[in-house]
Scaffold this motif. Structure first.
Motif, short mmCIF file in Angstrom:
data_model
loop_
_atom_site.label_atom_id
_atom_site.label_comp_id
_atom_site.label_asym_id
_atom_site.label_seq_id
_atom_site.Cartn_x
_atom_site.Cartn_y
_atom_site.Cartn_z
N SER A 85 0.81 -1.22 0.00
CA SER A 85 0.00 0.00 0.00
C SER A 85 0.85 1.27 0.00
N VAL A 86 1.87 1.30 0.86
CA VAL A 86 2.60 2.56 1.07
C VAL A 86 3.60 2.85 -0.04
N VAL A 87 4.18 1.81 -0.67
CA VAL A 87 5.22 2.06 -1.68
C VAL A 87 4.68 2.84 -2.88
N PRO A 88 3.61 2.36 -3.57
CA PRO A 88 3.11 3.15 -4.70
C PRO A 88 2.55 4.51 -4.29
N SER A 93 3.13 10.17 -4.64
CA SER A 93 3.00 11.45 -3.94
C SER A 93 4.28 12.27 -4.07
N ALA A 94 5.43 11.61 -3.90
CA ALA A 94 6.71 12.31 -4.02
C ALA A 94 6.92 12.85 -5.43
N LEU A 95 6.58 12.05 -6.44
CA LEU A 95 6.74 12.50 -7.82
C LEU A 95 5.77 13.64 -8.13
N GLY A 96 4.55 13.53 -7.66
CA GLY A 96 3.57 14.60 -7.88
C GLY A 96 4.00 15.92 -7.26
N LEU A 97 4.49 15.86 -6.03
CA LEU A 97 4.96 17.08 -5.36
C LEU A 97 6.18 17.66 -6.07
N ALA A 98 7.08 16.77 -6.53
CA ALA A 98 8.27 17.26 -7.25
C ALA A 98 7.88 17.97 -8.54
N LEU A 99 6.88 17.45 -9.24
CA LEU A 99 6.41 18.10 -10.46
C LEU A 99 5.78 19.46 -10.15
N LEU A 100 5.11 19.56 -9.01
CA LEU A 100 4.47 20.82 -8.63
C LEU A 100 5.49 21.91 -8.32
N ILE A 101 6.57 21.54 -7.63
CA ILE A 101 7.53 22.56 -7.20
C ILE A 101 8.69 22.74 -8.17
N ASN A 102 8.68 21.99 -9.27
CA ASN A 102 9.74 22.13 -10.27
C ASN A 102 9.40 23.27 -11.23
N TRP A 172 2.60 10.43 4.02
CA TRP A 172 2.67 11.89 4.20
C TRP A 172 3.99 12.29 4.85
N GLN A 173 4.41 11.53 5.85
CA GLN A 173 5.62 11.89 6.58
C GLN A 173 6.88 11.67 5.75
N GLY A 174 6.89 10.62 4.91
CA GLY A 174 8.12 10.26 4.23
C GLY A 174 8.30 10.78 2.82
N CYS A 175 7.21 11.21 2.18
CA CYS A 175 7.31 11.54 0.76
C CYS A 175 8.11 12.82 0.50
N GLY A 176 8.27 13.68 1.51
CA GLY A 176 9.02 14.92 1.31
C GLY A 176 10.48 14.66 0.95
N PHE A 177 11.07 13.66 1.57
CA PHE A 177 12.47 13.33 1.28
C PHE A 177 12.62 12.82 -0.15
N GLN A 178 11.75 11.90 -0.54
CA GLN A 178 11.80 11.38 -1.92
C GLN A 178 11.46 12.47 -2.94
N MET A 179 10.63 13.42 -2.53
CA MET A 179 10.29 14.54 -3.40
C MET A 179 11.55 15.32 -3.80
N MET A 180 12.44 15.56 -2.84
CA MET A 180 13.66 16.31 -3.14
C MET A 180 14.57 15.53 -4.08
N ILE A 181 14.60 14.20 -3.95
CA ILE A 181 15.41 13.39 -4.87
C ILE A 181 14.81 13.44 -6.28
N PHE A 182 13.49 13.33 -6.37
CA PHE A 182 12.83 13.44 -7.67
C PHE A 182 13.08 14.82 -8.27
N LEU A 183 13.05 15.86 -7.44
CA LEU A 183 13.26 17.22 -7.92
C LEU A 183 14.66 17.36 -8.53
N ALA A 184 15.65 16.78 -7.88
CA ALA A 184 17.01 16.81 -8.42
C ALA A 184 17.06 16.10 -9.77
N GLY A 185 16.34 14.98 -9.88
CA GLY A 185 16.29 14.26 -11.14
C GLY A 185 15.59 15.04 -12.23
N LEU A 186 14.50 15.72 -11.89
CA LEU A 186 13.78 16.53 -12.88
C LEU A 186 14.64 17.68 -13.40
#
Length: 298
Positions: A85-88, A93-102, A172-186
């Motif tokens: 449940s939590v992995v996808p 969520s992390a990818l969506g947030l990264a797209l929003l702030i990129n 919710w608690q963990g996706c912020g960290f992965q968001m920053m990694i996705f942002l670097a990739g974007l």
């Protein structure tokens, strides 16, 4: 003469390398290898930590008992349910947030900080905060549902909703960290690829499918692996929110190891659980590595 100097240099470099690596090897040996060997030996014993002089070798009796333990089997199922449940949810969520702030716009750094902030907080603190949100009597979430005309929900006191609540909170608690990694990739994907796609008439969805996703492939694999490994270690959230209940619906493998080994002092039986847990994690890692290798070949 030159050979002697070369040998001295090689020996000096080797010694320097050993000095730098030694602290990590010592920590690995003390906190990983020795505990695992002790757990493996204790798993074949009837050993209560309050009675260290009364260790009894019982062979594989602890492991046989495990596979007849309904609570432990339920904990394995709960762990995999949480994992699936939590992995996808967290990756999306992390990818969506990264797209929003990129985006290059004024004030975007405030949103980046806000989305990343929950990652900095302790899981204990986050769990306590969410326990008030999920409170079935006067919680924030039920108050918001009441405004929409929806009846109050039991949330953490329901066997059907408790695990879903923990999944949402954890993502919710963990996706912020992965968001920053996705942002670097974007930001590492060249802009000229998108410009060329626009010239060819590609819309936003086609650009995302044919440029963004392939460009983030390796990062997505890394993030997925890290979430899978951390999700198997689920213990703080059920401990703080539900104590494994209701009716063991949120009990996990690590939580059962903690309960058996530390709370009930049954080190032998708890060590058997830890060995089974280690084998499961190794199997998952091997499966993921094989799948990752196949995807890289394709």
């Amino acid at each position: 003469m030159n050979n002697r100097i070369a040998k001295r240099r090689i020996n000096k470099e080797s010694a320097t390398g050993i000095i730098f690596v030694a602290p990590a090897l010592i920590l690995l040996f003390v906190f990983l290898i020795i505990p695992f060997v002790l757990s493996l030996s204790y798993s074949f014993m009837d050993y209560n930590i309050l009675k260290p002089d009364k260790k009894t070798f019982v062979g594989v009796a602890n492991f046989i008992k495990l596979f007849h333990d309904k609570v432990f089997i339920k904990s394995i199922i709960n762990t995999f349910v949480f994992e699936i449940s939590v992995v996808p949810l967290q990756v999306c969520s992390a990818l969506g947030l990264a797209l929003l702030i990129n985006r290059k716009m004024k004030g975007i750094s405030v949103f980046r900080l806000a989305f990343f902030a929950p990652t900095v907080l302790s899981l204990v603190v986050v769990s306590i905060l969410w326990s008030y949100i999920y409170n079935p009597n006067n919680g924030l979430l039920n108050a918001m549902l009441g405004m929409l005309g929806i009846s109050a929900q039991p949330f953490l006191t329901s066997t059907k909703q408790a695990m879903a609540c923990i999944v949402i909170m954890s993502a919710w608690q963990g996706c912020g960290f992965q968001m920053m990694i996705f942002l670097a990739g974007l930001q590492d994907i060249p802009d000229y690829l998108y410009e060329a796609a626009k010239v060819d008439g590609a819309n936003k969805y086609q650009q995302f499918k044919n440029i963004t996703l392939p460009g983030l492939k390796n990062i997505t694999v890394f993030i997925t692996l890290s979430i899978v490994i951390s999700a198997f270690q689920l213990i703080v959230q059920p401990m703080m929110l539900t104590q494994g209940g209701p009716q063991n619906s949120t009990s996990t493998i690590v939580y059962q190891i903690y309960q058996t080994g530390y709370k009930f002092r049954n080190v032998g039986y708890g060590s058997a659980m830890a060995v089974v847990f280690t084998v499961l994690v190794l199997l998952i890692i091997m499966i993921q590595r094989s799948l990752t290798a196949k995807s890289n070949e394709d």
